[in-house]
Design an enzyme around this catalytic site. Structure first.
Site, PDB file in Angstrom:
ATOM      1  N   ASP A 117      41.275  42.929  27.159  1.00 31.30           N
ATOM      2  CA  ASP A 117      41.908  44.163  27.620  1.00 31.30           C
ATOM      3  C   ASP A 117      40.906  45.006  28.403  1.00 31.30           C
ATOM      4  O   ASP A 117      41.223  45.532  29.468  1.00 31.30           O
ATOM      5  CB  ASP A 117      42.463  44.929  26.413  1.00 31.30           C
ATOM      6  N   ASP A 135      40.132  43.269  31.726  1.00 34.13           N
ATOM      7  CA  ASP A 135      41.272  43.398  32.631  1.00 34.13           C
ATOM      8  C   ASP A 135      41.270  44.768  33.306  1.00 34.13           C
ATOM      9  O   ASP A 135      41.474  44.874  34.518  1.00 34.13           O
ATOM     10  CB  ASP A 135      42.571  43.180  31.842  1.00 34.13           C
ATOM     11  N   GLY A 136      41.030  45.812  32.523  1.00 33.97           N
ATOM     12  CA  GLY A 136      40.979  47.161  33.093  1.00 33.97           C
ATOM     13  C   GLY A 136      39.840  47.326  34.078  1.00 33.97           C
ATOM     14  O   GLY A 136      39.999  47.916  35.151  1.00 33.97           O
ATOM     15  N   ARG A 172      40.209  48.116  38.171  1.00 32.48           N
ATOM     16  CA  ARG A 172      39.531  49.235  38.846  1.00 32.48           C
ATOM     17  C   ARG A 172      38.564  48.730  39.915  1.00 32.48           C
ATOM     18  O   ARG A 172      38.502  49.277  41.009  1.00 32.48           O
ATOM     19  CB  ARG A 172      38.807  50.112  37.827  1.00 32.48           C
ATOM     20  N   SER A 196      47.211  50.584  38.766  1.00 32.04           N
ATOM     21  CA  SER A 196      48.497  51.196  39.091  1.00 32.04           C
ATOM     22  C   SER A 196      48.992  51.971  37.880  1.00 32.04           C
ATOM     23  O   SER A 196      48.523  51.772  36.759  1.00 32.04           O
ATOM     24  CB  SER A 196      49.521  50.125  39.465  1.00 32.04           C
ATOM     25  N   ASP A 221      49.252  48.854  29.744  1.00 30.85           N
ATOM     26  CA  ASP A 221      48.048  48.757  28.929  1.00 30.85           C
ATOM     27  C   ASP A 221      48.168  49.617  27.678  1.00 30.85           C
ATOM     28  O   ASP A 221      47.858  49.174  26.571  1.00 30.85           O
ATOM     29  CB  ASP A 221      46.831  49.195  29.757  1.00 30.85           C
ATOM     30  N   ASP A 259      48.378  48.190  23.839  1.00 36.72           N
ATOM     31  CA  ASP A 259      47.390  48.671  22.865  1.00 36.72           C
ATOM     32  C   ASP A 259      48.083  49.225  21.624  1.00 36.72           C
ATOM     33  O   ASP A 259      47.683  48.945  20.493  1.00 36.72           O
ATOM     34  CB  ASP A 259      46.495  49.752  23.478  1.00 36.72           C
TER      35      ASP A 259
END
Length: 156
Positions: free
Chosen positions: A26, A29-30, A34, A40, A47, A51
């Site tokens: 996670d 991926d973030g 970025r 988006s 996300d 979570d």
């Protein structure tokens, strides 16, 4: 479904290894979104929802394993969902692009969102606490740590 829950209750190793792996993925991926300018609003909402679902699953499993202490994980789950909903709603109502927009936020919220190490330490600490509570509840005979005295059945 009951078969999966009983497996998670009797064999905590897959859960205690797969959840930290999902948290790492996670985060990566973030960062990738970025870095490659692919972030988006939809991704941010997705996300946050995933979570909340992973935390809800773990806390629900913990509640099922310790029914005498049901109020603790359910209170934590309620706080988690309500606080994130309130933050997202407040951000939308104020016209902010994200719940992480901290221009008008309190000191602790600004500290949390502006300093990634502090935010990471908070998130990791919380998840480690939940995973440790789950591991202790799922396999109490495997650990030398007893339940706290304030928990039903604890302190003995």
């Amino acid at each position: 479904m009951a078969r999966r829950a009983s497996r998670a209750a009797s064999s905590p190793l897959p859960t205690t290894t797969s959840l930290p792996n999902s948290f790492v993925c996670d985060e990566l991926d973030g960062r990738a979104a970025r870095y490659f300018d692919q972030a988006s609003v939809y991704g941010a909402v997705l996300d946050m929802v995933t979570d909340r679902l992973s935390t809800a699953g773990l806390l629900t499993l913990l509640a099922a394993l310790r029914p005498a202490s049901l109020w603790i994980p359910l209170s934590l789950l309620s706080l988690d969902i309500a606080s994130h909903w309130a933050a997202a709603h407040a951000a939308a109502a104020s016209g902010a692009a994200s719940h992480k927009d901290t221009r008008n936020a309190s000191l602790i919220v600004r500290l949390y969102y502006r300093h990634r190490l502090f935010m990471g330490a908070c998130c990791v600490s919380c998840e480690v606490l939940y995973l440790a509570a789950y591991a202790l509840a799922a396999a109490p005979g495997r650990w030398s740590v007893g339940a706290p005295a304030w928990l039903p059945g604890g302190g003995s």
